[in-house]
Design an enzyme around this catalytic site. Structure first.
Site, short mmCIF file in Angstrom:
data_model
loop_
_atom_site.label_atom_id
_atom_site.label_comp_id
_atom_site.label_asym_id
_atom_site.label_seq_id
_atom_site.Cartn_x
_atom_site.Cartn_y
_atom_site.Cartn_z
CE1 TYR A 112 -4.21 1.44 -0.50
CE2 TYR A 112 -3.47 2.98 1.43
CZ TYR A 112 -4.37 2.58 0.26
OH TYR A 112 -5.24 3.23 -0.17
CD GLU A 254 -9.94 4.44 0.07
OE1 GLU A 254 -9.25 5.29 -0.02
OE2 GLU A 254 -10.84 4.21 0.96
CG ASP A 255 -8.64 7.13 -3.08
OD1 ASP A 255 -8.79 7.84 -2.15
OD2 ASP A 255 -7.76 6.56 -3.60
CG ASP A 277 -10.39 4.94 4.74
OD1 ASP A 277 -10.28 4.90 5.82
OD2 ASP A 277 -9.40 4.83 4.03
#
Length: 579
Positions: A112, A254-255, A277
């Protein structure tokens, strides 16, 4: 159906048996969830038709791990190591997770952050085998049928992105699929959430990245992104389909772009089990860092003045969580918001500014406006930031701007003039997007700054003293919250869960570690940190009446019973024979 620990384990065992019971010979070796490579026993080789297809040895997983470590050592770069580990995941899932969990402080930064940024930029060029699902907007009207193609029927988490804003890199289109893949690997490697029920997904509605649209190797739709109305209608169908196809599933957004992230969370958070998140996880880990930073400076959160440089989804999410945390202490929202200011590409966020996004309005105070900020000419424009600091006198400066070197020497010195121990968090990543490197923050503040970054930095030597920069990494928060949701089968996800997780993480930093400047526990012991944090969050889930399982007497033991262990299944042979 409600779920308790035995039911949970039986469910996944049954799923694994149903998917692999008819596999034999080479098919077993081609299934990464079943393959043991050189770890099959003699009886398994005979029963599964593997004799001659694998070396005539039976190696322990520890011996296999030593070979993996040797091969990783020979790789030249972390991107090479990332590619190697993804290939390992394609062949032997158990050994992959055994590797990550053997040394999380070393390997999580390879699978990650920060390596994932480079991997995403090159994702379509280094791709070996698809992972997860690619849900295209061309399948609108048929989303349920697409979801049913996934072989696991009891999915517990879908991490979904449209890759509108990947890290600080912008719109990466299908290349952003590396993020949900990596995020879900952290669920397992950091908190022990079983990998069988985790589904990474790219919701492909196109990209506005012309470089990728013209790249012959790009693997996403070759079209520009649609209007918000068209996108949200597609997401509506996806969310509704998940409720039917995977009724126990929590959706992890996410994103997405900042506006979409805020809008979609507000759209679904009170209807289904979901969270974002970038808003809540980032906010949770930053709150944990602030809690411990204030133990060093001696202040209280309710007395702080916070200046954000950057006003995207991460900044707004953190501000909202701080307001919620102060609300638990009896501070009214209106009062708490007055202690928070934002500085974005248009200068200070102020009331009456034309075109102000809806999610910024609660923090748009009645202040004199400033001229638009040119982040391409920092030397000329940074005096605006210094002026904002001199006027507001913030005790905390938080960078979520994705503008490298935005915290200049003048900015850090201004913070130091007004604070004995200025709290400076430079959270943008990857590294080149960092607002301020730790060595600069310490030098310019004469060693007074309490610093955290978005990635892990090595110790800094300054004036004969060693400083340990902290990393405000979401991995302390979202995997633990995920484990709590998984174990309790929570109906909804609330901000209070992230606030509790923040306090739980902060509480695990010892006084001795605080003296060294550490704001977060060591990542080398991340699984135990996550277990303790998940137990605290699970208690809140039960107390809030959101659990769909019976409350246990010992919550830590309850969480431990759910933790995935990267060990080879002994029942593979019997399951196949039973079929």
């Amino acid at each position: 159906m409600s779920r308790c620990t035995p039911t949970n384990k039986e469910t996944y065992a049954d799923q694994g048996d149903n998917m692999t019971a008819n596999k034999h010979g080479i098919e077993v070796l081609q299934d990464p969830s079943l393959n043991k490579t050189t770890g099959f026993t003699e009886s398994e080789k005979q029963s599964l038709g593997l004799t001659g297809l694998v070396p005539d040895v039976t190696e322990s997983i520890e011996t296999q791990l030593s070979r993996v470590l040797l091969q990783l050592k020979e790789k030249a770069t972390d991107l090479d190591r990332f590619i190697y580990l993804m290939n390992l995941l394609d062949t032997n899932e158990t050994l992959f997770y055994r590797t990550l969990m053997s040394d999380p402080a070393r390997f999580l930064e390879i699978v990650y952050d920060p390596t994932i940024g480079e991997a995403c930029l090159k994702f379509d060029h280094i791709m070996r085998r698809p992972h997860g699902m690619y849900l295209s907007i061309k399948r609108k009207g048929h989303v349920k049928e697409v979801l049913r193609n996934w072989p696991v029927k009891d999915v517990r988490f879908i991490c979904v992105t449209n890759a509108g804003r990947i890290l600080g890199l912008g719109d990466l289109g299908a290349n952003g699929m590396g993020i949900p893949i990596g995020k879900l690997q952290l669920y397992t490697a950091a908190a022990g959430v079983p990998p069988q029920g985790l589904l990474p997904m790219y919701l492909d509605a196109g990209t506005n990245n012309e470089t990728y649209l013209s790249d012959p190797l790009y693997v996403g739709l070759r079209q520009h992104r649609p209007s918000s109305d068209e996108l949200y209608a597609f997401v509506d169908e996806f969310v509704e389909a998940v409720q039917e196809v995977f009724p126990n599933c929590c959706i992890h957004f996410e994103d997405w772009t900042g506006v979409d992230a805020v809008a979609l969370l507000a759209r679904y958070r009170n209807r289904v089990s979901c969270y974002n998140d970038d808003l809540q996880g980032t906010a949770g880990v930053t709150l944990a860092g602030l809690i411990n930073a204030l133990k060093i400076t001696g202040g209280e959160l309710k007395n702080q003045r916070i200046l954000f440089l950057g006003a995207g989804s991460a900044a707004i999410g953190l501000a909202d969580l701080v307001v919620s945390a102060l609300g638990q202490e009896g501070v009214a929202k209106e009062v708490a918001r007055q202690q928070i200011r934002f500085f974005d590409t248009q200068g200070l966020v102020v009331a009456g500014r034309p075109g102000l996004a809806a999610h910024k309005l609660p923090y748009a105070h009645k202040l004199p406006s400033s001229k638009p900020f040119n982040h391409l000419d920092l030397a000329t424009e940074q005096p605006q930031i210094v002026t904002a600091i001199e006027d507001f006198k913030p005790t905390i400066l938080i960078g979520v701007s994705t503008v490298g070197k935005l915290f200049s020497q003048e900015v850090v010195e201004a913070m130091s003039r007004h604070n004995e121990r200025p709290i400076i968090f430079a959270l943008s990543n990857p590294t080149q997007k960092h607002e301020c490197l730790p060595q600069d923050a310490y030098a310019w503040s004469k060693g007074k700054a309490v610093y955290a970054g978005g990635v892990q930095f090595p110790p800094v030597q300054l004036g004969g003293q060693t400083y340990l920069p902290s990393q405000a990494n979401n991995l302390y928060i979202f995997p633990a919250v995920g484990m709590a949701i998984y174990a309790t089968n929570a109906k909804r996800v609330t901000d209070e869960m992230f606030i509790e997780a923040a306090h739980a993480v902060a509480d695990q930093v010892t006084p001795e570690q605080l003296k060294l400047g550490m704001l977060f526990p060591p990542q080398s012991n991340i699984l135990e940190v996550e277990i303790q944090t998940a137990a605290r969050v699970a208690k809140l889930v039960f107390d809030s009446g959101l659990a769909r399982v019976e409350r246990p007497s010992d919550l830590v033991s309850f969480i431990r019973e759910h933790v995935y262990k990267p060990e080879y299944r002994e029942e593979v042979t019997s399951a196949t024979r039973a079929a």
